[in-house]
Design an enzyme around this catalytic site. Structure first.
Site, PDB file in Angstrom:
ATOM      1  N   ASP A 116       0.861  -1.171   0.000  1.00  0.00           N
ATOM      2  CA  ASP A 116       0.000   0.000   0.000  1.00  0.00           C
ATOM      3  C   ASP A 116       0.909   1.236   0.000  1.00  0.00           C
ATOM      4  O   ASP A 116       2.015   1.199   0.518  1.00  0.00           O
ATOM      5  CB  ASP A 116      -0.852  -0.066   1.278  1.00  0.00           C
ATOM      6  CG  ASP A 116      -1.480   1.254   1.632  1.00  0.00           C
ATOM      7  OD1 ASP A 116      -2.278   1.745   0.825  1.00  0.00           O
ATOM      8  OD2 ASP A 116      -1.175   1.791   2.713  1.00  0.00           O
TER       9      ASP A 116
ATOM     10  N   ASP B 158      -1.616  -0.662   6.072  1.00  0.00           N
ATOM     11  CA  ASP B 158      -1.807  -0.057   7.393  1.00  0.00           C
ATOM     12  C   ASP B 158      -3.231   0.428   7.641  1.00  0.00           C
ATOM     13  O   ASP B 158      -3.615   0.681   8.764  1.00  0.00           O
ATOM     14  CB  ASP B 158      -0.883   1.155   7.541  1.00  0.00           C
ATOM     15  CG  ASP B 158      -1.326   2.291   6.638  1.00  0.00           C
ATOM     16  OD1 ASP B 158      -1.655   2.010   5.470  1.00  0.00           O
ATOM     17  OD2 ASP B 158      -1.380   3.442   7.091  1.00  0.00           O
TER      18      ASP B 158
ATOM     19  N   ASP C  73      -7.283  -1.557   4.055  1.00  0.00           N
ATOM     20  CA  ASP C  73      -6.328  -2.599   3.670  1.00  0.00           C
ATOM     21  C   ASP C  73      -6.687  -3.954   4.289  1.00  0.00           C
ATOM     22  O   ASP C  73      -6.156  -4.985   3.862  1.00  0.00           O
ATOM     23  CB  ASP C  73      -4.907  -2.223   4.119  1.00  0.00           C
ATOM     24  CG  ASP C  73      -4.385  -0.995   3.389  1.00  0.00           C
ATOM     25  OD1 ASP C  73      -4.746  -0.830   2.207  1.00  0.00           O
ATOM     26  OD2 ASP C  73      -3.634  -0.212   3.993  1.00  0.00           O
TER      27      ASP C  73
HETATM   28  P1  ADP Z   1      -5.154   5.757  -0.192  1.00  0.00           P
HETATM   29  O1  ADP Z   1      -5.392   5.337   1.233  1.00  0.00           O
HETATM   30  O2  ADP Z   1      -4.469   4.676  -0.977  1.00  0.00           O
HETATM   31  O3  ADP Z   1      -4.469   7.065  -0.338  1.00  0.00           O
HETATM   32  P2  ADP Z   1      -7.996   6.389  -0.523  1.00  0.00           P
HETATM   33  O4  ADP Z   1      -8.887   5.401  -1.156  1.00  0.00           O
HETATM   34  O5  ADP Z   1      -8.182   6.688   0.892  1.00  0.00           O
HETATM   35  O6  ADP Z   1      -6.534   5.936  -0.927  1.00  0.00           O
HETATM   36  O7  ADP Z   1      -8.132   7.797  -1.314  1.00  0.00           O
HETATM   37  C1  ADP Z   1      -7.935   7.825  -2.693  1.00  0.00           C
HETATM   38  C2  ADP Z   1      -7.983   9.224  -3.219  1.00  0.00           C
HETATM   39  O8  ADP Z   1      -9.281   9.789  -3.013  1.00  0.00           O
HETATM   40  C3  ADP Z   1      -7.043  10.183  -2.555  1.00  0.00           C
HETATM   41  O9  ADP Z   1      -5.756  10.130  -3.124  1.00  0.00           O
HETATM   42  C4  ADP Z   1      -7.726  11.519  -2.813  1.00  0.00           C
HETATM   43  O10 ADP Z   1      -7.442  11.954  -4.127  1.00  0.00           O
HETATM   44  C5  ADP Z   1      -9.190  11.168  -2.727  1.00  0.00           C
HETATM   45  N1  ADP Z   1      -9.720  11.381  -1.380  1.00  0.00           N
HETATM   46  C6  ADP Z   1     -10.163  10.465  -0.504  1.00  0.00           C
HETATM   47  N2  ADP Z   1     -10.623  11.014   0.624  1.00  0.00           N
HETATM   48  C7  ADP Z   1     -10.439  12.346   0.489  1.00  0.00           C
HETATM   49  C8  ADP Z   1     -10.705  13.482   1.326  1.00  0.00           C
HETATM   50  N3  ADP Z   1     -11.224  13.382   2.545  1.00  0.00           N
HETATM   51  N4  ADP Z   1     -10.389  14.703   0.824  1.00  0.00           N
HETATM   52  C9  ADP Z   1      -9.847  14.846  -0.392  1.00  0.00           C
HETATM   53  N5  ADP Z   1      -9.579  13.829  -1.211  1.00  0.00           N
HETATM   54  C10 ADP Z   1      -9.870  12.589  -0.798  1.00  0.00           C
HETATM   55 MG    MG Z   2      -2.585   3.331   3.632  1.00  0.00          MG
END
Ligand code: ADP
Ligand code: MG
Length: 338
Positions: free
Chosen positions: A32, A232, A236
């Site tokens: 991740d 983490d 995941d």
């Molecule tokens: P990871 O944990 O791999 O970074 P997430 O699935 O949590 O992936 O988030 C993927 C993408 O969605 C982020 O890179 C961002 O672009 C967008 N995103 C998610 N949550 C938010 C948030 N609260 N505010 C802004 N962008 C968000």
């Molecule tokens: Mg992560």
């Protein structure tokens, strides 16, 4: 926990013996990005405002007002930046979290969207004019958080998450052992690629929605790969459970730690190769022990039966056999693995 025996002193908790058994056969490690390869403590590096009218403080104010209700590390970074600039936040109605994409809400009558390209597209917000700026950020391994108000893009908050200091060394060590690596993330493909390039990961699965990480692992397994997953976050956990070996980062969420077979207490990615080497070493030691235990008995029992062995010596030999097995196992504690 098996880890108390072979891994604990190294900061590696091994929850079950089966994890060690599987660990020695892994041929690909899927990592991740956020919180595993990066520190997971993103920080705002820049705020851009479009459309003359609003300044960058207003863009940050709107973004932070919504992100106050989000638990996402990106949201926390934006909130921190607003606090540092002493920006007063506005009250928000109809807050909504869109997993893997961003957040929505309303300040007064203005509908607001804060998130990635996908979320903007989904909501029909035009972003074409901003694409060069977005892509420039992403090429620098930063994440562009887009801010829309009243159905118009008003700005971009750029956020960077530093790589862990030993991320590159960890990937190199895995490759040196002939183990392939891949990075998986919900982040956009360009940012993901830029980060993967910095540490030498060839294969990248980007823009993967939280619920699809486990599916990606299953897909690799379907192609006959034996997969270790390192993660983490809450999202995941299914992938950690699906993988042949789930390695959780100890500084991560409880749910991930619960789902993993192995926990890297301090979260250093270099511990991944150490854990895999520990698996192999443990199994090699078990085999040596079995060999010597059988060897002793096969040689000594006939001798004793035929009366060639003094019972006192036989009893002594039995004890020495046990001591040698335990002694051989204890060597694992002192082996240097990285
Ligand atoms: P990871 O944990 O791999 O970074 P997430 O699935 O949590 O992936 O988030 C993927 C993408 O969605 C982020 O890179 C961002 O672009 C967008 N995103 C998610 N949550 C938010 C948030 N609260 N505010 C802004 N962008 C968000
Ligand atoms: Mg992560």
């Amino acid at each position: 926990m098996v880890g108390t025996g072979v891994g604990a002193r190294r900061g590696i908790l091994i929850k079950d013996g089966e994890a060690l058994e599987r660990g020695r056969k892994i041929d690909v490690v899927v990592l991740d990005k956020t919180g595993t390869l990066t520190e997971g403590r993103p920080a705002v590096t820049d705020v851009i405002a479009f459309n003359g009218g609003v300044g960058s403080d207003e863009v940050l104010r709107i973004a932070a007002s919504l992100e106050r209700f989000s638990e996402h590390p990106l949201g926390q970074a934006i909130l921190r930046a607003a606090n540092e600039r002493n920006i007063a936040l506005a009250g928000v109605d109809d807050f909504e979290n869109v997993a893997g994409k961003g957040v929505r809400g309303r300040i007064g009558n203005a509908p607001l969207i804060v998130g990635n390209i996908r979320l903007m597209r989904e909501d029909g917000i035009s972003i074409n004019d901003a694409m060069p700026q977005i892509e420039a950020r992403e090429a620098h391994a930063e994440t562009a958080v887009l801010v829309a108000s009243n159905r118009e893009l008003i700005g971009i908050v750029s956020v960077a998450d530093a790589l862990k200091s030993d991320a590159k060394a960890a990937i190199e060590a895995l490759h040196a052992e002939g183990i392939a690596t891949a990075m998986i993330t919900g982040d956009n493909a360009k940012t993901a690629r830029a980060i993967a390039d910095q540490i030498g990961i060839a294969e990248v699965f980007a823009e993967v929605l939280p619920q699809d990480k486990a599916e990606q692992v299953r897909e690799l397994q379907g192609r006959g790969r034996r997969v270790a997953f390192v993660g983490d976050g809450i999202n995941d956990a299914p992938a950690l459970a699906q993988a042949d070996l789930g390695i959780a980062i100890g500084t991560g969420t409880d749910i991930a730690i619960e789902a993993g077979n192995i926990v890297l207490v301090k979260g250093s990615p270099l511990k991944i190769i150490e854990a895999l080497r520990l698996s192999r070493l443990t199994f090699r030691t078990i085999k040596q022990n079995l060999f010597w235990a059988f060897f002793y008995n096969i040689a000594a029992i006939p001798l004793a039966a035929l009366g060639f062995l003094n019972p006192m010596i036989a009893a002594g030999a039995m004890a020495i056999s046990s001591v040698s097995v335990v002694g051989n196992s204890l060597r694992i504690r002192r082996q240097k693995l990285v």
